[in-house]
Design an enzyme around this catalytic site. Structure first.
Site, short mmCIF file in Angstrom:
data_model
loop_
_atom_site.label_atom_id
_atom_site.label_comp_id
_atom_site.label_asym_id
_atom_site.label_seq_id
_atom_site.Cartn_x
_atom_site.Cartn_y
_atom_site.Cartn_z
N LYS A 147 -8.67 -2.36 -4.97
CA LYS A 147 -8.20 -3.35 -3.98
C LYS A 147 -9.31 -4.41 -4.01
CE LYS A 147 -6.08 -4.81 -0.04
NZ LYS A 147 -4.67 -5.04 0.28
N THR A 198 0.84 -1.21 0.00
CA THR A 198 0.00 0.00 0.00
C THR A 198 0.87 1.25 0.00
OG1 THR A 198 -1.66 -1.22 1.26
CG2 THR A 198 -1.92 1.16 1.18
N GLY A 227 -3.01 -6.25 -4.51
CA GLY A 227 -3.46 -7.56 -4.02
C GLY A 227 -3.59 -7.55 -2.50
N ALA A 228 -3.77 -8.72 -1.93
CA ALA A 228 -3.79 -8.85 -0.46
C ALA A 228 -2.75 -9.91 -0.14
CB ALA A 228 -5.16 -9.28 0.02
N GLY A 229 -1.83 -9.60 0.79
CA GLY A 229 -0.78 -10.56 1.09
C GLY A 229 0.08 -10.79 -0.14
N1 LIG Z 1 9.60 2.41 3.44
C1 LIG Z 1 8.86 2.48 4.55
N2 LIG Z 1 9.25 3.30 5.57
C2 LIG Z 1 8.53 3.37 6.70
N3 LIG Z 1 7.39 2.71 6.93
C3 LIG Z 1 6.96 1.88 5.94
C4 LIG Z 1 7.66 1.72 4.71
N4 LIG Z 1 6.98 0.84 3.95
C5 LIG Z 1 5.91 0.47 4.65
N5 LIG Z 1 5.88 1.08 5.85
C6 LIG Z 1 4.87 0.91 6.91
O1 LIG Z 1 4.76 -0.48 7.18
C7 LIG Z 1 3.41 -0.84 7.40
C8 LIG Z 1 3.02 -1.95 6.42
O2 LIG Z 1 3.05 -1.40 5.10
P1 LIG Z 1 1.83 -1.60 4.09
O3 LIG Z 1 0.52 -1.40 4.79
O4 LIG Z 1 2.09 -0.74 2.91
O5 LIG Z 1 2.01 -3.14 3.76
P2 LIG Z 1 1.11 -4.05 2.78
O6 LIG Z 1 2.03 -4.95 2.07
O7 LIG Z 1 0.24 -3.17 1.97
O8 LIG Z 1 0.23 -4.89 3.82
P3 LIG Z 1 -1.15 -5.71 3.52
O9 LIG Z 1 -0.72 -7.10 3.17
O10 LIG Z 1 -1.86 -5.64 4.86
O11 LIG Z 1 -1.89 -5.03 2.43
C9 LIG Z 1 2.58 0.42 7.26
O12 LIG Z 1 2.38 0.99 8.53
C10 LIG Z 1 3.48 1.33 6.41
O13 LIG Z 1 3.25 2.71 6.61
MG LIG Z 2 -1.84 -3.14 1.83
#
Ligand SMILES: Nc1ncnc2c1ncn2[C@@H]1O[C@H](COP(=O)(O)OP(=O)(O)OP(=O)(O)O)[C@@H](O)[C@H]1O
Ligand SMILES: [Mg+2]
Length: 237
Positions: free
Chosen positions: A38, A17, A117-119
């Site tokens: 999404k 995300t 996607g999710a995961g």
């Molecule tokens: N480069 C980064 N620097 C700091 N924080 C980050 C960074 N990348 C992601 N995060 C933080 O890590 C957490 C997880 O990131 P994110 O929600 O984007 O993961 P995701 O892969 O989309 O998860 P999901 O599988 O639930 O959709 C969030 O709080 C996000 O703000």
């Molecule tokens: Mg996400």
């Protein structure tokens, strides 16, 4: 029809995300009308009797699009489980035709549609139907986000190999620095991966303090735009 990209990851919580929103903002700044989707979000909290799909809300905000939330995220599910399992426990069956028709509708009215996607890639939407299958039927090239830490090499190679086996077009992968401190693994993963796969690294994203607002500058500096060329070429302009 506009063009589209499917953002997947090596796992849940690796920054899909975070990256997708930054990419959406960047494309928007470059003048594209950006749609987002999404297809299914699980672990949605409830507020005032309404489910709150946080990823879908973040994508909508980043894009500034006017697509209703029910279309951005047709399946909003309560339990933090794989979508097929969360849906089944709510007595629902995810309808792939519905996802396809919503995607086609969004894509036909936007230049580029970014789908998260999710995961990871093999997370199921139906008991025997995964996000990889969805990316294939939507004819979307994929970009893989990996947390840049120990384990990333194996997780990325497994994901890239599965994507290739399933006939998906992989544009590249992004190494995302999730912790403030850079580990030796994080410093050496990119080079090690370049010896193991021909799939290009689209960039390394640094740790990003939550208080910073310049998310667009961050990825503009770090992303290799050559990797996005197939996407931009097919976009409506
Ligand atoms: N480069 C980064 N620097 C700091 N924080 C980050 C960074 N990348 C992601 N995060 C933080 O890590 C957490 C997880 O990131 P994110 O929600 O984007 O993961 P995701 O892969 O989309 O998860 P999901 O599988 O639930 O959709 C969030 O709080 C996000 O703000
Ligand atoms: Mg996400």
């Amino acid at each position: 029809m506009g063009s589209g990209i499917f953002i997947t990851g090596t796992d849940t919580g690796v920054g899909k995300t975070f990256f997708a929103c930054a990419l959406v903002e960047l494309l928007k700044q470059a003048g594209y009308k950006v749609g987002v989707m999404k297809p299914a979000e699980t672990g949605c909290d409830q507020s005032d009797g309404k489910l709150m799909p946080q990823d879908a809300l973040a994508l909508k905000e980043a894009s500034g699009c006017e697509i209703p939330l029910e279309k951005i995220c047709p399946y909003q599910l309560r339990e933090p489980l794989a979508p097929s399992v969360a849906a089944e426990r709510e007595g629902l069956i995810i309808d792939i035709d519905r996802l396809m028709s919503v995607y086609n509708e969004i894509s036909s009215t936007h230049d580029i549609t970014v789908v998260e996607g999710a995961g990871g890639l093999l997370v199921p939407l139906l008991p025997s139907y995964t996000f990889a299958d969805l990316a294939r039927v939507l004819k979307l090239p994929i970009l893989v986000v990996a947390a840049n830490r120990l384990g990333a090499i194996n997780h990325l190679l497994l994901t890239l190999e599965q994507a290739a086996c399933r006939g998906l077009h992989v544009l590249g992968y992004v190494l995302n620095q999730m912790e403030n401190e850079l580990s030796v693994a994080a410093e050496t993963n990119r080079e090690a991966l370049s010896m193991l796969t021909g799939v290009p690294c689209a960039g390394e994203l640094p740790y990003f303090e939550a208080s910073r607002l310049d998310r667009v500058d961050l990825i503009e500096e770090r992303l290799d735009f050559r990797i996005l060329q197939p996407l931009l070429r097919r976009a409506n302009t």
